[in-house]
Design a protein around this motif. Structure first.
Motif, PDB file in Angstrom:
ATOM      1  N   LEU A 109       0.843  -1.190   0.000  1.00 32.03           N
ATOM      2  CA  LEU A 109       0.000   0.000   0.000  1.00 32.03           C
ATOM      3  C   LEU A 109       0.879   1.242   0.000  1.00 32.03           C
ATOM      4  O   LEU A 109       1.816   1.356   0.796  1.00 32.03           O
ATOM      5  N   TRP A 110       0.561   2.176  -0.880  1.00 30.74           N
ATOM      6  CA  TRP A 110       1.328   3.417  -1.025  1.00 30.74           C
ATOM      7  C   TRP A 110       0.354   4.580  -0.865  1.00 30.74           C
ATOM      8  O   TRP A 110      -0.526   4.776  -1.709  1.00 30.74           O
ATOM      9  N   GLN A 111       0.518   5.347   0.178  1.00 27.49           N
ATOM     10  CA  GLN A 111      -0.411   6.428   0.485  1.00 27.49           C
ATOM     11  C   GLN A 111      -0.004   7.683  -0.263  1.00 27.49           C
ATOM     12  O   GLN A 111       0.640   8.590   0.279  1.00 27.49           O
ATOM     13  N   THR A 112      -0.384   7.727  -1.517  1.00 23.37           N
ATOM     14  CA  THR A 112      -0.143   8.894  -2.360  1.00 23.37           C
ATOM     15  C   THR A 112      -1.236   8.946  -3.407  1.00 23.37           C
ATOM     16  O   THR A 112      -1.934   7.958  -3.654  1.00 23.37           O
ATOM     17  N   ASP A 113      -1.394  10.075  -4.022  1.00 22.94           N
ATOM     18  CA  ASP A 113      -2.434  10.270  -5.027  1.00 22.94           C
ATOM     19  C   ASP A 113      -1.810  10.938  -6.241  1.00 22.94           C
ATOM     20  O   ASP A 113      -1.397  12.101  -6.190  1.00 22.94           O
ATOM     21  N   PHE A 114      -1.731  10.193  -7.354  1.00 22.62           N
ATOM     22  CA  PHE A 114      -1.127  10.740  -8.560  1.00 22.62           C
ATOM     23  C   PHE A 114      -2.033  11.767  -9.247  1.00 22.62           C
ATOM     24  O   PHE A 114      -1.560  12.563 -10.057  1.00 22.62           O
ATOM     25  N   THR A 115      -3.317  11.710  -8.946  1.00 23.40           N
ATOM     26  CA  THR A 115      -4.208  12.690  -9.564  1.00 23.40           C
ATOM     27  C   THR A 115      -3.932  14.100  -9.070  1.00 23.40           C
ATOM     28  O   THR A 115      -4.180  15.077  -9.767  1.00 23.40           O
ATOM     29  N   ARG A 116      -3.378  14.211  -7.851  1.00 28.39           N
ATOM     30  CA  ARG A 116      -3.043  15.511  -7.298  1.00 28.39           C
ATOM     31  C   ARG A 116      -1.548  15.791  -7.362  1.00 28.39           C
ATOM     32  O   ARG A 116      -1.132  16.914  -7.586  1.00 28.39           O
ATOM     33  N   GLU A 117      -0.748  14.743  -7.127  1.00 26.16           N
ATOM     34  CA  GLU A 117       0.713  14.882  -7.138  1.00 26.16           C
ATOM     35  C   GLU A 117       1.243  14.202  -8.388  1.00 26.16           C
ATOM     36  O   GLU A 117       1.376  12.982  -8.437  1.00 26.16           O
ATOM     37  N   ARG A 118       1.482  14.977  -9.408  1.00 25.95           N
ATOM     38  CA  ARG A 118       1.935  14.413 -10.672  1.00 25.95           C
ATOM     39  C   ARG A 118       3.354  13.865 -10.585  1.00 25.95           C
ATOM     40  O   ARG A 118       3.681  12.868 -11.213  1.00 25.95           O
ATOM     41  N   LYS A 119       4.201  14.533  -9.831  1.00 27.99           N
ATOM     42  CA  LYS A 119       5.594  14.126  -9.732  1.00 27.99           C
ATOM     43  C   LYS A 119       5.873  13.677  -8.306  1.00 27.99           C
ATOM     44  O   LYS A 119       5.708  14.445  -7.367  1.00 27.99           O
ATOM     45  N   VAL A 120       6.311  12.447  -8.172  1.00 25.71           N
ATOM     46  CA  VAL A 120       6.678  11.887  -6.878  1.00 25.71           C
ATOM     47  C   VAL A 120       8.152  11.529  -6.941  1.00 25.71           C
ATOM     48  O   VAL A 120       8.582  10.753  -7.805  1.00 25.71           O
ATOM     49  N   SER A 121       8.925  12.110  -6.044  1.00 27.73           N
ATOM     50  CA  SER A 121      10.373  11.915  -6.082  1.00 27.73           C
ATOM     51  C   SER A 121      10.854  10.874  -5.084  1.00 27.73           C
ATOM     52  O   SER A 121      11.979  10.392  -5.207  1.00 27.73           O
ATOM     53  N   HIS A 122      10.038  10.538  -4.092  1.00 29.35           N
ATOM     54  CA  HIS A 122      10.474   9.604  -3.052  1.00 29.35           C
ATOM     55  C   HIS A 122       9.638   8.327  -3.133  1.00 29.35           C
ATOM     56  O   HIS A 122       8.412   8.378  -3.209  1.00 29.35           O
ATOM     57  N   TYR A 123      10.334   7.189  -3.126  1.00 30.56           N
ATOM     58  CA  TYR A 123       9.682   5.882  -3.158  1.00 30.56           C
ATOM     59  C   TYR A 123      10.221   5.051  -1.997  1.00 30.56           C
ATOM     60  O   TYR A 123      11.437   5.009  -1.769  1.00 30.56           O
TER      61      TYR A 123
END
Length: 578
Positions: free
Chosen positions: A125-139
């Motif tokens: 499970l990854w608590q992030t939302d690509f619809t709001r945050e287009r660029k995610v730098s940390h995984y």
């Protein structure tokens, strides 16, 4: 210059002394505050430890552990702790939760056909939302390769599977997750995608490189756009099927090259946890194998205020229980995977093994035994499972390794199978069964036709090849009581088989031989080839040899009759001929 330098030394020394005193005073005051806080929190901590000990004892005394009840109990306990805790405790426990969560499970179910069905479930499970945050730098635990694919191609849901073999529903029942033979890919795109076909083609090429598959062959000729099937499995009721694409590659061959990148997506890889059992040699030497990756948005809580991405990796495999050739019916983790478990994945919040004991639990026993049972509704049926929690050290015992063994107590059935070796020995199958009266029993054996060597065919190969008769040995109840002692007084034809029981007699029955038609080559072809080859050699080589060995001479035309008479007269006269 010297006077000026000495003039600055006293103030500098005073400042240094003040700074040292300040640091010393702060270092001495901080432990005092911490001790006071610890003294203030000692009583609630002791109360919590006593409550936790009571809850653990209550859990150990219970034999049944329902999944829904466990979740409700944990939620109620969390609410009660928050209510009973002091304001200081609330401030201390208000640390932000980690954004990633990983769970792993293994479900083992004995099938009615005698095979063993093993299903691996890995959930991230990854608590992030690509619809709001287009660029995610940390995984964190979520693989970066798939995260970039979701972000770049605006993917809402992605489902991909690689399957070897066909699931036999009539023999094995229904699997947890179905998949077709070969490769399958279906994707829901977000409504912001303008060119869906172009994005679909580019996504297939990228996934082909990630999973080392032939997904680059997906194009418009094998892509469809369903309108009724393949609804979204995550949150959001998307009904616009323009953003849905589905394709299959039935001839895709699944091998180790597809399994290796699939295992690299796991947080612990194959170093720890249930993934240690994923040995390629054992997995692909099975009756059925399927691996899949499912990505979808899910709710973080029951109110669904915030969403998170779920990556679920599944691996289903069916093992043949009788492939070892042993007469006893048993299986274990080491027998199936050639490995045992030593620890859970350190990054996993839950790591459990579920053994399905719903069907006739009294006929087999588990070793090591576990008192923890769980019930769950699977495919419309309530099933009972024995649970092994890998996060508890007591599960591994003193040997620090876990090898779950299931042994059937019933000794009535006996199966001995010895596979054949090519041109060395035939097959051997022995079964001890009890047939009910007025019944029909059918034994089916699958085989493959193969070509023999040309010297192994009989003079009449088109007639077929015979398979020996099957032998049925049975004790038939006798209508008359037999005397087991006076066998020498009876006729010879009635005393061949020894009689050890008075109520039954021994009978051996042979079935008809089986005639099998194997592929037979056309034996007239060698004769035709020989004739044609000899003709070509004779004509070609003979003509060449004649041209190379023949000598050519030039012959003058013979003179006429008058010229010959003139030459005769000239010879008689001593004159040279014309």
């Amino acid at each position: 210059m010297a006077a000026h330098r000495c003039g600055f030394l006293p103030p500098l020394f005073i400042l240094c002394a003040l700074s040292v005193l300040t640091v010393t005073w702060t270092q001495e005051t901080i432990p005092l505050g911490s001790h006071r806080a610890a003294a203030a929190d000692s009583k609630p901590t002791d109360t919590k430890s006593v409550a936790q000990t009571t809850e653990q004892l209550a859990v150990e005394q219970r034999q049944w552990e329902a999944t829904e009840v466990e979740e409700a109990t944990s939620a109620a306990a969390a609410v009660s702790k928050q209510d009973n805790s002091s304001p200081e405790d609330v401030v201390q426990t208000s640390t932000p939760k980690p954004k990633d969560e990983f769970q792993e499970e293994l479900v083992v179910r004995p099938l009615h056909s005698g095979d063993i069905y093993a299903s691996f479930q890995f959930r991230t499970l990854w608590q992030t939302d690509f619809t709001r945050e287009r660029k995610v730098s940390h995984y964190g635990l979520f693989p970066k390769s798939l995260g970039q694919v979701i972000s770049k191609f605006s993917v809402r849901e992605l489902h991909i599977s690689f399957t070897q073999g066909y699931w036999r529903t009539m023999q094995w029942g229904q699997p947890f997750l179905s998949s077709p033979p070969g490769a399958e890919l279906w994707v829901w795109f977000q409504d912001t995608v303008t060119d869906v076909d172009g994005t679909w083609k580019e996504l297939a090429n990228v996934l082909s490189g990630i999973f080392c598959a032939s997904l680059n062959f997906i194009d418009s000729t094998n892509t469809v756009q369903p309108t009724a099937s393949f609804k979204p499995l995550g949150i959001g009721n998307v009904t616009d099927h323009r953003f849905l694409r589905y394709a299959t590659l039935p001839r895709e061959i699944v091998c180790t090259e597809n399994l290796t990148p699939w295992k690299k997506l796991l947080p612990c890889g194959t170093k720890a946890g249930l993934a240690v059992l994923l040995k390629s040699e054992k997995l692909f030497h099975s009756s059925f194998y399927s691996q899949a990756v499912h990505i979808r948005p899910v709710c973080q809580d029951w109110q669904c205020k915030t969403a998170s991405w779920e990556l679920r990796q599944t691996l289903n495999v069916v093992f043949d229980l009788h492939n070892s050739g042993q007469g006893k019916r048993e299986w274990s983790l080491f027998k199936m995977f050639s490995r045992t478990l030593t620890e859970a994945c350190p990054l996993a919040s839950t790591s459990k093994i579920y053994i399905d004991v719903t069907d006739n639990p009294e006929q087999f026993e588990l070793s090591p035994a576990t008192a923890l049972l769980s019930q769950a509704v699977v495919l419309g049926d309530r099933r009972t499972f024995s649970v092994y929690d890998l996060t508890q050290q007591i599960t591994f015992g003193t040997v620090r390794s876990l090898n779950v063994l299931m042994r059937w107590k019933s000794s009535e059935g006996y199966i001995h199978y010895q596979p054949s070796k090519d041109r060395v020995r035939p097959h051997l199958l022995e079964m001890l069964v009890q047939l009910p009266p007025n019944s029909v029993t059918e034994v089916t054996v699958e085989f493959e036709r193969a070509l023999l060597k040309w010297t192994e065919y009989t003079p009449d190969p088109n007639h077929g090849f015979y398979v020996g008769s099957s032998v049925i040995s049975s004790l038939v109840p006798s209508l008359v009581a037999l005397d087991t002692n006076s066998t020498w007084q009876r006729p010879l034809f009635s005393t061949f088989f020894p009689c050890k029981e008075e109520s039954s007699y021994f009978v051996r029955v042979y079935t008809e031989p089986l005639l099998v038609n194997l592929p037979t080559p056309d034996f007239s072809m060698p004769y035709n080839v020989i004739c044609l080859t000899c003709t070509v050699v004779a004509v070609g080589y003979g003509s060449l040899y004649n041209l190379l060995t023949r000598t050519f001479q030039i012959e003058e035309p013979s003179p006429g009759l008058a010229k010959r008479l003139a030459n005769i007269i000239r010879r008689m006269r001593g004159v040279p001929p014309l």
